[in-house]
Design a protein around this motif. Structure first.
Motif, PDB file in Angstrom:
ATOM      1  N   TYR A  29       0.804  -1.234   0.000  1.00  0.00           N
ATOM      2  CA  TYR A  29       0.000   0.000   0.000  1.00  0.00           C
ATOM      3  C   TYR A  29       0.837   1.285   0.000  1.00  0.00           C
ATOM      4  O   TYR A  29       0.295   2.382  -0.059  1.00  0.00           O
ATOM      5  N   GLU A 277      -5.845  -3.735  11.806  1.00  0.00           N
ATOM      6  CA  GLU A 277      -7.205  -4.002  11.297  1.00  0.00           C
ATOM      7  C   GLU A 277      -7.848  -2.700  10.777  1.00  0.00           C
ATOM      8  O   GLU A 277      -8.467  -2.692   9.709  1.00  0.00           O
ATOM      9  N   LEU A 280      -6.261  -1.730   7.494  1.00  0.00           N
ATOM     10  CA  LEU A 280      -6.755  -2.554   6.375  1.00  0.00           C
ATOM     11  C   LEU A 280      -8.147  -2.103   5.940  1.00  0.00           C
ATOM     12  O   LEU A 280      -8.441  -2.043   4.759  1.00  0.00           O
ATOM     13  N   LYS A 281      -8.984  -1.763   6.915  1.00  0.00           N
ATOM     14  CA  LYS A 281     -10.340  -1.284   6.574  1.00  0.00           C
ATOM     15  C   LYS A 281     -10.252   0.011   5.786  1.00  0.00           C
ATOM     16  O   LYS A 281     -10.968   0.216   4.820  1.00  0.00           O
ATOM     17  N   GLU A 284      -9.203  -0.744   2.284  1.00  0.00           N
ATOM     18  CA  GLU A 284     -10.281  -1.393   1.506  1.00  0.00           C
ATOM     19  C   GLU A 284     -11.250  -0.347   0.962  1.00  0.00           C
ATOM     20  O   GLU A 284     -11.761  -0.476  -0.140  1.00  0.00           O
ATOM     21  N   VAL A 285     -11.497   0.700   1.771  1.00  0.00           N
ATOM     22  CA  VAL A 285     -12.487   1.726   1.408  1.00  0.00           C
ATOM     23  C   VAL A 285     -12.003   2.527   0.209  1.00  0.00           C
ATOM     24  O   VAL A 285     -12.774   2.963  -0.623  1.00  0.00           O
ATOM     25  N   LYS A 286     -10.649   2.693   0.128  1.00  0.00           N
ATOM     26  CA  LYS A 286     -10.091   3.556  -0.946  1.00  0.00           C
ATOM     27  C   LYS A 286     -10.336   2.972  -2.330  1.00  0.00           C
ATOM     28  O   LYS A 286     -10.327   1.775  -2.514  1.00  0.00           O
TER      29      LYS A 286
END
Ligand code: NAP
Length: 286
Positions: A29, A277, A280-281, A284-286
């Motif tokens: 990332y 965590e 990571l969330k 994921e949203v991006k």
């Protein structure tokens, strides 16, 4: 003789795994997870907890920012700092070191944290998720307690678990997690009558009282699993000690944790896990 479950060793393994994970996340990332910790005032206990969190971040490679605010900080000033962190896309986790000075309403402050950055799992949205069995951030200490039990394959299903303490931080959420694992739960507190008898019936005792050596050998049946969450000062020696009279309870228990070196290190490694965590969330949203 009980088997002593070392939270310190377990958290060392967890941290080593997270170190590798964070390296991989950076490759994938382009940045590492970031935890922002806010410390208001200079209470020695809080300062030492914050130092422990900084050290763990450093070990794992999580970016750490500690914002130190003076004891007399107003609620509005603190809320402004939280608001900035909520809006900073490079901040994954926000932790407010508790307790807060008297002029600040703790509930108001916790409620102001973006629930997706609430690494402690104290925001009402995360609390509701826990109780509704929906995905959310699970509070660190209760999560660490379950991991300690699982680390040595202690059966939970069908067992009688007595949780002593009903705080929002430890007692209630750990009782909920044990219930979800099909234990039969008793939550004891300061108004509980016949606590000794209640404890003698337990297969698993979780002591989260905050009173030095409160759980004595006569309260524990042979073969009980005893998890000591308390962090206290021994009134005689001044040393750190738990809620359990370890020397006398250990020979009767089947498994036991120690203070220090038990649930404390697990709380910190679970905090690191929660930060990853949240990261990571966000990714994921991006
Ligand atoms: P808390 O909010 O003060 O709650 C203590 C609980 O113990 C309350 O529910 C209280 O009952 C109950 N209690 C008090 N006296 C009792 C008695 N005589 N008999 C039965 N129950 C009694 O404390 P907490 O935040 O849950 O923390 C508990 C302990 O865990 C503290 O020592 C704290 O420092 C430690 N802790 C450790 C970690 C870690 O990482 N190792 C993390 C968090 C907390 P009432 O509700 O009736 O008042």
């Amino acid at each position: 003789m009980a088997t002593i479950i070392s939270g310190r060793e377990l958290s060392k393994t967890k941290k080593a795994n997270m170190t590798l994970q964070v390296e991989k996340l950076e490759n994938k990332y382009g940045r590492r997870p970031k935890l922002s910790v806010i410390l208001v005032g200079d209470d020695p206990g809080s300062v030492s907890y914050v130092t422990g969190k900084e050290k763990a971040c450093h070990e794992i490679g999580i970016i750490n920012q500690t914002i130190r605010l003076p004891e007399k900080t107003s609620q509005e000033e603190l809320l402004n700092v939280i608001n900035d962190l909520n809006n900073d896309p490079l901040v994954d986790g926000i932790l407010i070191q508790l307790p807060l000075p008297k002029q600040i309403n703790q509930i108001f402050v916790i409620n102001s944290i973006n629930p997706t950055k609430d690494v402690d799992g104290f925001h009402p949205e995360n609390v509701a998720s826990l109780y509704l069995k929906q995905p959310g951030i699970v509070p660190c200490t209760p999560k660490g307690i379950i991991e300690v039990l699982d680390s040595v394959n202690i059966p939970i299903e069908g067992k009688r678990a007595v949780v002593i303490g009903r705080s929002n931080i430890v007692g209630l959420p750990v009782a909920k997690l044990l219930c979800d694992r099909n234990a039969t739960i008793t939550i004891a507190h300061s108004k509980t009558k016949n606590l000794k008898e209640v404890c003698l019936n337990a297969d698993i005792i979780i002591a989260a009282v905050g009173k030095a050596k409160f759980i004595t050998a006569d309260m524990v049946s042979e073969g009980t699993v005893v998890i000591d969450v308390g962090v206290n000062r021994d009134p005689e020696t001044g040393k750190l000690c738990g809620d359990v009279d370890f020397v006398n309870v250990e020979p009767k228990a089947s498994y036991i944790t120690k203070v220090p070196g038990g649930i404390g290190p697990m709380t910190i490694s679970c905090l690191m896990e929660n930060t990853i965590e949240c990261f990571l969330k966000h990714m994921e949203v991006k």
